[in-house]
Scaffold this motif. Structure first.
Motif, short mmCIF file in Angstrom:
data_model
loop_
_atom_site.label_atom_id
_atom_site.label_comp_id
_atom_site.label_asym_id
_atom_site.label_seq_id
_atom_site.Cartn_x
_atom_site.Cartn_y
_atom_site.Cartn_z
N GLN A 95 28.02 40.51 51.11
CA GLN A 95 28.28 40.23 49.70
C GLN A 95 28.96 41.45 49.08
O GLN A 95 28.40 42.55 49.09
N LEU A 96 30.16 41.26 48.52
CA LEU A 96 30.90 42.34 47.87
C LEU A 96 30.71 42.26 46.36
O LEU A 96 30.39 41.20 45.81
N ASP A 97 30.94 43.37 45.68
CA ASP A 97 30.86 43.41 44.22
C ASP A 97 31.98 42.54 43.64
O ASP A 97 33.16 42.74 43.93
N ASP A 98 31.58 41.56 42.79
CA ASP A 98 32.56 40.61 42.26
C ASP A 98 32.93 40.87 40.80
O ASP A 98 33.55 40.01 40.16
N SER A 99 32.56 42.03 40.26
CA SER A 99 32.82 42.29 38.84
C SER A 99 34.32 42.27 38.54
O SER A 99 34.78 41.59 37.60
N ASP A 100 35.10 43.00 39.32
CA ASP A 100 36.55 43.04 39.09
C ASP A 100 37.18 41.67 39.29
O ASP A 100 38.10 41.28 38.56
N ALA A 101 36.69 40.94 40.27
CA ALA A 101 37.26 39.61 40.55
C ALA A 101 36.98 38.65 39.39
O ALA A 101 37.84 37.83 39.04
N ARG A 102 35.80 38.74 38.79
CA ARG A 102 35.48 37.87 37.66
C ARG A 102 36.35 38.20 36.44
O ARG A 102 36.81 37.31 35.72
N ILE A 103 36.56 39.48 36.19
CA ILE A 103 37.43 39.88 35.08
C ILE A 103 38.86 39.39 35.31
O ILE A 103 39.52 38.88 34.39
N ALA A 104 39.35 39.53 36.55
CA ALA A 104 40.70 39.07 36.87
C ALA A 104 40.82 37.56 36.69
O ALA A 104 41.85 37.06 36.22
N LEU A 105 39.78 36.82 37.05
CA LEU A 105 39.81 35.37 36.88
C LEU A 105 39.84 35.01 35.40
O LEU A 105 40.60 34.11 34.97
N ALA A 106 39.04 35.69 34.57
CA ALA A 106 39.04 35.41 33.13
C ALA A 106 40.41 35.71 32.52
O ALA A 106 40.92 34.95 31.67
N GLN A 107 41.05 36.79 32.93
CA GLN A 107 42.38 37.13 32.42
C GLN A 107 43.41 36.08 32.84
O GLN A 107 44.26 35.68 32.05
N ALA A 108 43.33 35.64 34.09
CA ALA A 108 44.27 34.62 34.57
C ALA A 108 44.08 33.31 33.83
O ALA A 108 45.06 32.62 33.49
N GLU A 109 42.84 32.93 33.54
CA GLU A 109 42.59 31.69 32.79
C GLU A 109 43.11 31.83 31.36
O GLU A 109 43.63 30.85 30.79
N ALA A 110 42.98 33.00 30.76
CA ALA A 110 43.52 33.21 29.42
C ALA A 110 45.04 33.11 29.43
O ALA A 110 45.65 32.51 28.52
N ASP A 111 45.67 33.68 30.44
CA ASP A 111 47.13 33.59 30.55
C ASP A 111 47.58 32.13 30.73
O ASP A 111 48.63 31.73 30.20
N LEU A 112 46.79 31.35 31.45
CA LEU A 112 47.13 29.93 31.62
C LEU A 112 47.04 29.20 30.30
O LEU A 112 47.94 28.40 29.95
N ALA A 113 45.99 29.45 29.54
CA ALA A 113 45.87 28.80 28.22
C ALA A 113 47.03 29.21 27.31
O ALA A 113 47.58 28.38 26.56
N LYS A 114 47.43 30.48 27.36
CA LYS A 114 48.55 30.95 26.55
C LYS A 114 49.84 30.27 26.97
O LYS A 114 50.66 29.88 26.12
N ALA A 115 50.06 30.09 28.27
CA ALA A 115 51.29 29.44 28.75
C ALA A 115 51.34 27.99 28.29
O ALA A 115 52.41 27.49 27.88
#
Length: 382
Positions: A95-115
């Motif tokens: 199990q790896l630390d997923d903190s950075d991955a979760r933040i990156a996913l939230a940013q990508a979802e925000a960019d999708l909503a903006k697009a």
């Protein structure tokens, strides 16, 4: 009687000496017969059985191991397995630390909503630009009407001036009235030019609005809110971010046994770092190294009988030949032999022969990579 005793004694001595010689001859004859019989038996066995089988004890168990490596860089939070532990495909290994991955996913979802919002805004802009084009068409119509009116006023002023100029010599028109007619004509001419400029300006404005509409329509033509290029790019980033989040949990790619585990909690791993190996003990094979003079009749598909040093002769494995290596072990050595140097001594080469094992027999009597085996191929089978 005293003279007969020595002769009889001599006779008995000769008879006693002949008996060992006779026994020796019989023993030697029996041994020779046994040797001949054994030789005949071996010859018959070799002709009927032995000549159809080739064997070697230079054989070892192998496997196509799976290397477990991370796909992202992160810190290790938990290691769920240890060396020698059996795992199934899909079991959690690390199990790896997923903190950075979760933040990156939230940013990508925000960019999708903006697009998607920008696409909706672009679509609405097209409707607004179409309305502007219609308005510019109305402006052109109004400017043309004003041009017609200005043209009529100009013609009226010109006619009025011409009539007064004809009457002026007779004194019927005063100088002031003639001057007013000239002024009216000049004013009408200026109004006519202004109306013409208004028509040109309205046409130019409509052209600009039409160009903006065409450019905006080109951005959304043939697309929807889900197929626009900007939306697709944002969706791809969301998919990548979600995949990176899933990759924080490293799972077993195959069934097998963990070996060479070299990852610890707290360690920061990079993509491609070897964390451990998984040995598929239910899919092992044997590489049997046969002498080059034994391989003339070896073919793919021939049955192979094997025994291991682990279980001894009490357990027999049954496999089949699945292929021959493309070269000898010496040919692929780190430093191959250079026989062209002249320091050459002929050494019998061995070629690896791959033998597939029966999975059921492996389950009943498990083996491990690197164990020694004895292999015997039935070369009489096609």
């Amino acid at each position: 009687m005293a003279d007969a005793d020595p002769a009889g004694r001599t006779l008995r001595i000769e008879e006693a000496e002949k008996k060992p010689n006779t026994l020796r001859k019989r023993l030697l004859g029996g041994i020779a017969g046994a040797v001949l019989l054994a030789g005949a038996g071996y010859g018959g066995w070799y002709a009927l059985v032995g000549s159809h089988h080739i064997g070697t004890d230079n054989a070892y168990v192998g496997a196509d191991t799976a290397s477990v490596t991370p796909m992202i860089a992160a810190q290790v939070l938990r290691v769920a397995v240890a060396d020698t532990q059996a795992v199934k495909k899909g079991d959690v290994l690390v199990q790896l630390d997923d903190s950075d991955a979760r933040i990156a996913l939230a940013q990508a979802e925000a960019d999708l909503a903006k697009a998607r919002r920008q696409y909706g805004q672009t679509s609405a802009t097209s409707a607004a630009l179409a309305a502007q084009v219609d308005a510019r068409s109305a402006d052109i119509a109004r400017a043309r009407a004003q041009l017609v009116s200005a043209q009529a006023d100009y013609e009226k002023a010109r006619v009025d001036l011409a009539r007064r100029q004809r009457l002026a010599p007779n004194g019927a028109v005063s100088g002031e009235e003639l001057s007013s007619a000239n002024t009216a004509l000049a004013s009408a001419r200026a109004a006519l030019e202004l109306a013409r400029a208004g028509v040109a300006q309205a046409s130019s404005t409509k052209g600009a609005a039409s160009g903006e509409l065409a450019a905006n329509n080109a951005l959304i033509s043939g697309t929807t809110a889900n197929t626009a290029p900007e939306v697709l790019a944002a969706q791809a980033k969301v998919a990548q971010a979600r995949l990176d989040l899933e990759r924080t949990v490293i799972r077993a790619p195959i069934d097998g046994v963990i070996t060479r585990r070299n990852v610890q909690v707290g360690q920061r791993v990079a993509p491609g770092t070897a964390l451990m190996l998984i040995v598929p003990i239910d899919a092992l094979y044997v590489d049997a190294n046969f002498k080059e003079g034994q391989l003339d009749r070896v073919k793919v598909g021939q049955p192979v009988t094997l025994t291991s040093d682990l279980y001894g002769g009490n357990v027999t494995y049954h496999g089949k030949v699945v292929g021959l290596s493309g070269g000898t072990g010496g040919a692929f050595a780190l430093i191959p032999a250079q026989n062209a140097t002249g320091n050459w001594i002929k050494v019998v080469q061995r070629l690896p022969v791959r033998v597939a094992l029966d999975p059921k027999e492996l389950q009943a009597h498990p083996l491990r990579v690197g164990l020694s085996m004895d292999a015997e191929i039935d070369v009489s089978a096609n």
